[in-house]
Enzyme design. Sequence first.
Site, PDB file in Angstrom:
ATOM      1  N   SER A  34      43.699  32.156  25.526  1.00  0.00           N
ATOM      2  CA  SER A  34      43.819  31.454  26.803  1.00  0.00           C
ATOM      3  C   SER A  34      42.444  31.126  27.368  1.00  0.00           C
ATOM      4  CB  SER A  34      44.608  32.301  27.809  1.00  0.00           C
ATOM      5  OG  SER A  34      43.976  33.538  28.018  1.00  0.00           O
ATOM      6  N   ASP A  35      42.468  30.232  28.351  1.00  0.00           N
ATOM      7  CA  ASP A  35      41.229  29.861  29.029  1.00  0.00           C
ATOM      8  C   ASP A  35      41.567  29.441  30.453  1.00  0.00           C
ATOM      9  OD1 ASP A  35      38.227  29.322  28.398  1.00  0.00           O
ATOM     10  OD2 ASP A  35      38.866  27.651  29.658  1.00  0.00           O
ATOM     11  N   THR A  36      40.700  29.818  31.389  1.00  0.00           N
ATOM     12  CA  THR A  36      40.921  29.515  32.804  1.00  0.00           C
ATOM     13  C   THR A  36      39.696  28.837  33.396  1.00  0.00           C
ATOM     14  OG1 THR A  36      42.354  31.454  33.075  1.00  0.00           O
ATOM     15  CG2 THR A  36      41.440  30.505  35.081  1.00  0.00           C
TER      16      THR A  36
END
Length: 197
Positions: free
Chosen positions: A76-78
Amino acid sequence: MLKEKLNKINIILASGSPRRQQFFKEMDLHYTIRLKEIEENYPEHLQAEEITNFLAELKASAFENELNENDVLVTSDTIVWLNGKALGKPKDYDDAFKMLQQLSNQTHEVITSVCLKSIDKTDVFHCVTKVTFADLSDEAIKYYLDNYQPFDKAGSYGIQDWIGLIGISKIEGSYTNVVGLPTEMLFQKLMNYAETN
């Protein structure tokens, strides 16, 4: 019943984030952690969720040909998206201070993309939450940076920290997404994987 379904798949979390690891524990997911160093660069023309989608998939691609049957890799990446620009993790104290000044009295979007990768398919999805900050004084920003050191967080803040208690006036959407993982969406996707495998 739920655990029996999810036990059909081997969940691999490719994240060193203690917040994401805690969410997995709190969701009662059996998982292993596998980490790889990735250069998190993306093409400049990408916008908003295109950036997080690209980076989540990039992180998953590092495990190509390393997955076994029934493995489901989660990456994931935010980012924080403000006025058409992505705010990632701050470079240093001064950068973090400037970011929080920019976020003060403004509404921004927190965008998290998640990539689920197995031997035969890749699924990328994203979640957007709108967060509005109250007016932050320089004194409050300095206190937060000195005492909580949020230098590993996109946008230089953690909603679960002191700043979230005193500085956020409104949130529209998933709270867990702002912490770093849209848990409800992820759980449903993992259930779908378990039921189709």
